[in-house]
Design an enzyme around this catalytic site. Structure first.
Site, PDB file in Angstrom:
ATOM      1  N   GLU A 196       0.884  -1.172   0.000  1.00  0.00           N
ATOM      2  CA  GLU A 196       0.000   0.000   0.000  1.00  0.00           C
ATOM      3  C   GLU A 196       0.914   1.212   0.000  1.00  0.00           C
ATOM      4  O   GLU A 196       1.550   1.519   1.004  1.00  0.00           O
ATOM      5  CB  GLU A 196      -0.900  -0.015   1.233  1.00  0.00           C
TER       6      GLU A 196
ATOM      7  N   CYS B 117      -2.060   9.070   3.140  1.00  0.00           N
ATOM      8  CA  CYS B 117      -1.780   8.573   1.785  1.00  0.00           C
ATOM      9  C   CYS B 117      -2.863   9.036   0.826  1.00  0.00           C
ATOM     10  O   CYS B 117      -2.584   9.421  -0.297  1.00  0.00           O
ATOM     11  CB  CYS B 117      -1.663   7.060   1.795  1.00  0.00           C
TER      12      CYS B 117
HETATM   13  P1  NAD Z   1       8.851   4.721   4.143  1.00  0.00           P
HETATM   14  O1  NAD Z   1       8.672   3.975   2.874  1.00  0.00           O
HETATM   15  O2  NAD Z   1      10.049   5.570   4.306  1.00  0.00           O
HETATM   16  O3  NAD Z   1       8.885   3.699   5.393  1.00  0.00           O
HETATM   17  C1  NAD Z   1       7.837   2.798   5.643  1.00  0.00           C
HETATM   18  C2  NAD Z   1       8.358   1.673   6.516  1.00  0.00           C
HETATM   19  O4  NAD Z   1       9.354   0.928   5.804  1.00  0.00           O
HETATM   20  C3  NAD Z   1       9.030   2.136   7.807  1.00  0.00           C
HETATM   21  O5  NAD Z   1       8.688   1.223   8.842  1.00  0.00           O
HETATM   22  C4  NAD Z   1      10.505   2.025   7.466  1.00  0.00           C
HETATM   23  O6  NAD Z   1      11.314   1.870   8.604  1.00  0.00           O
HETATM   24  C5  NAD Z   1      10.522   0.775   6.621  1.00  0.00           C
HETATM   25  N1  NAD Z   1      11.667   0.628   5.711  1.00  0.00           N
HETATM   26  C6  NAD Z   1      12.545   1.577   5.291  1.00  0.00           C
HETATM   27  N2  NAD Z   1      13.428   1.018   4.416  1.00  0.00           N
HETATM   28  C7  NAD Z   1      13.105  -0.293   4.295  1.00  0.00           C
HETATM   29  C8  NAD Z   1      13.639  -1.379   3.529  1.00  0.00           C
HETATM   30  N3  NAD Z   1      14.675  -1.224   2.715  1.00  0.00           N
HETATM   31  N4  NAD Z   1      13.049  -2.585   3.628  1.00  0.00           N
HETATM   32  C9  NAD Z   1      11.962  -2.754   4.446  1.00  0.00           C
HETATM   33  N5  NAD Z   1      11.417  -1.771   5.193  1.00  0.00           N
HETATM   34  C10 NAD Z   1      11.991  -0.551   5.113  1.00  0.00           C
HETATM   35  O7  NAD Z   1       7.505   5.551   4.322  1.00  0.00           O
HETATM   36  P2  NAD Z   1       7.181   6.645   5.443  1.00  0.00           P
HETATM   37  O8  NAD Z   1       7.951   7.887   5.121  1.00  0.00           O
HETATM   38  O9  NAD Z   1       7.315   6.015   6.785  1.00  0.00           O
HETATM   39  O10 NAD Z   1       5.610   6.889   5.160  1.00  0.00           O
HETATM   40  C11 NAD Z   1       5.116   7.783   4.228  1.00  0.00           C
HETATM   41  C12 NAD Z   1       4.699   7.068   2.952  1.00  0.00           C
HETATM   42  O11 NAD Z   1       3.741   6.065   3.234  1.00  0.00           O
HETATM   43  C13 NAD Z   1       4.010   8.012   1.964  1.00  0.00           C
HETATM   44  O12 NAD Z   1       4.480   7.772   0.675  1.00  0.00           O
HETATM   45  C14 NAD Z   1       2.541   7.605   2.078  1.00  0.00           C
HETATM   46  O13 NAD Z   1       1.760   7.902   0.948  1.00  0.00           O
HETATM   47  C15 NAD Z   1       2.661   6.142   2.307  1.00  0.00           C
HETATM   48  N6  NAD Z   1       1.416   5.615   2.883  1.00  0.00           N
HETATM   49  C16 NAD Z   1       0.597   4.820   2.090  1.00  0.00           C
HETATM   50  C17 NAD Z   1      -0.607   4.346   2.600  1.00  0.00           C
HETATM   51  C18 NAD Z   1      -1.533   3.467   1.780  1.00  0.00           C
HETATM   52  O14 NAD Z   1      -2.388   2.826   2.360  1.00  0.00           O
HETATM   53  N7  NAD Z   1      -1.410   3.431   0.461  1.00  0.00           N
HETATM   54  C19 NAD Z   1      -0.977   4.662   3.909  1.00  0.00           C
HETATM   55  C20 NAD Z   1      -0.140   5.471   4.666  1.00  0.00           C
HETATM   56  C21 NAD Z   1       1.069   5.935   4.145  1.00  0.00           C
END
Ligand code: NAD
Length: 477
Positions: A240, A274
């Site tokens: 997501e 999001c």
């Molecule tokens: P992010 O992608 O930076 O991090 C998300 C998670 O992934 C965190 O727990 C992070 O520690 C982990 N992570 C980081 N690198 C990783 C790797 N290499 N492998 C596995 N896990 C890793 O996102 P963010 O900045 O925490 O959140 C914001 C983003 O989330 C925005 O783009 C937003 O649109 C999206 N979002 C989407 C939805 C949806 O339902 N579509 C909902 C909420 C947020």
């Protein structure tokens, strides 16, 4: 399965830890364990051992998930304060997030026993689809709705009979750790384990050979990395990802009637949603009115620390996100955009950014083509509806979209042309627990929500058997 007293979050140092900051002050207020990737072998092994008992009894699972929902509600005040402290959102929004966490548990408590389905294709065999759980699964979630997004993953996964290892964002580990402790009253040991730590913990979890499904919410680039990690063990993935939802206002829209709803659809949780409205397309004739209606609200909304009861809008949640919001706004202004409200960081402690409404924005500016994920909203005029629909569909994202107008049939016909997973009319980002939730294009892979979310956590197992009399005939032959 029996009720137990809460397990406290796992003990603090001597293990390594990392700092957790309060975005309302920018200062450290606590720390969380910085777990090492090699600890996951033990965690996943215990989740695997817990799976046999957990998957065996759908009725006991249902009762445990209901008890878990009760426990979350009972702990609501403490959870809400901690969530606001580390994430920044107003306390009322934290309470709403916790209510949705409990509601999600109750909803999936009603779906623990998916129906076995007979299959008939005219041949003399009885075939039956039975649903099986997958095993230990992993959830990796972001910082914008740490509890509610975690619940959107663990409620269906546990209802299906899986066990789960849950990793929150290092920006918001504490409320999730507390939630794990609260849920331990209702869930057997090792059915849900919260792990905290900085990268490469998430990457290692996504590629762990003992994990059968990786369900991830976060940004598009990290989603791609997670899919690549999960490919090493061929685990199923649900992603997501980001969004860049457009709101298209029609000629017959009543600006005064919709302005509040439109403003909050863009600015709730400081725009860090999001499926927030991230671009507004307005008939040229109404453009100035809409800009002013939104800018007035941006200038006057009560802004402050989330724990202050008067606050409606808190700080941006963390320093890197604030830097991204500043950067994208600076680029828009340098390209010729004008800030009808805001446009800059506030000069006070913490990560506060003035709620910003942008006009005269070049359509190729990153604030239009990318995901700002902050309190900044571009409002763009259009001359023909086709132009607006094409612009709405023109980005690489496809999460949600909305159409606003008085003639609902006409609005629905326009909504039908939006390329996204969910389209709303005269509101935005309202989700039912019972609906499927899925982004298209770069916004996601797989389906969450409702029964679709449950089946995403199950695998079909098919049993064929001949009908009795047919077996007899074959034996005689
Ligand atoms: P992010 O992608 O930076 O991090 C998300 C998670 O992934 C965190 O727990 C992070 O520690 C982990 N992570 C980081 N690198 C990783 C790797 N290499 N492998 C596995 N896990 C890793 O996102 P963010 O900045 O925490 O959140 C914001 C983003 O989330 C925005 O783009 C937003 O649109 C999206 N979002 C989407 C939805 C949806 O339902 N579509 C909902 C909420 C947020």
């Amino acid at each position: 399965m029996s009720a137990r007293s809460p397990r406290p979050p796992s003990p603090r140092p001597p293990a390594p830890s990392f700092a957790v900051l309060d975005p309302a002050t920018g200062e450290v207020f606590d720390e969380a364990p910085d777990q090492r990737p090699d600890e996951l072998d033990g965690v996943v092994g215990r989740a695997h051992r817990a799976w046999a008992g957990w998957r065996a009894d759908p009725g006991a699972r249902s009762a445990a998930l209901c008890a878990a929902a009760d426990a979350v509600e009972a702990a609501g005040d403490g959870l809400a304060r901690l969530l606001t402290r580390e994430q920044g959102k107003p306390l009322a929004e934290s309470h709403a997030e916790i209510a949705r966490t409990a509601a999600r548990l109750r909803y999936f408590a009603g779906l623990t026993d998916p129906r076995t389905r007979p299959i008939s294709d005219g041949r003399p065999v009885s075939s039956e689809v039975r649903w099986r759980s997958l095993g230990p699964v992993a959830a990796i979630v972001p910082w914008n709705f740490p509890l509610q997004l975690a619940a959107a993953k663990f409620a269906p996964a546990l209802a299906a009979g899986n066990t789960m290892v849950l990793k929150p964002s290092p920006f918001t580990p504490l409320a999730t750790r507390l939630l794990g402790s609260v849920l331990s009253v209702a869930l057997p040991e090792d059915v849900l384990t919260v792990v905290t730590g900085r990268e490469p913990l998430g990457a290692r979890l996504a590629s762990h050979p003992g994990i059968r499904h990786v369900t991830f919410t976060g940004s598009v680039p990290t989603g791609r990395a997670v899919a690549a990690s999960a490919a090493t063990s061929l685990a199923r993935v649900t992603l997501e990802l980001g969004g860049n939802d457009a709101a298209v206002l029609l000629e017959d829209v009543e600006v005064d009637r919709i302005a509040d709803r439109l403003f909050w659809a863009a600015f709730r949780n400081c725009g860090q949603v999001c499926m927030a409205v991230k671009r507004v397309y307005v008939p040229a004739r109404l453009h100035a009115d809409v800009v002013e209606a939104l800018a007035h609200r941006a200038r006057t909304v009560p802004l402050g620390p989330g724990l202050d009861p008067d606050t409606r809008l808190g700080p941006v949640s963390n320093a890197p996100q604030l830097a991204r919001v500043e950067d994208v706004t600076r680029q828009a202004l340098a390209g010729g955009a004008r800030a009808a409200a805001g446009g800059r960081r506030l000069e006070r402690p913490g990560y506060f950014f003035a709620p910003t409404v942008l006009t005269d924005v070049p359509p190729d500016s990153p604030v239009v083509t990318g995901e700002q994920f902050g309190p900044v909203l571009p409002v763009l005029p259009y001359r023909s509806l086709d132009e607006a629909v094409d612009a709405a569909n023109s980005t690489g994202f496809g999460l949600g979209g909305s159409v606003w107008g008085t003639d609902l049939d006409r609005a629905e016909a326009v909504a039908d042309r939006l390329e996204c997973g969910t389209a709303w009319i005269n509101h935005h980002a309202e989700l039912s627990l019972a609906q499927p939730f899925a982004g298209i294009k770069d916004s996601g892979v797989g389906v969450a929500g409702g029964p679709w979310g449950l089946y995403g956590n199950l695998r079909p197992f098919v049993v064929h058997r001949p009908r009795e009399h047919q077996l007899d005939q074959e034996v005689r032959r």
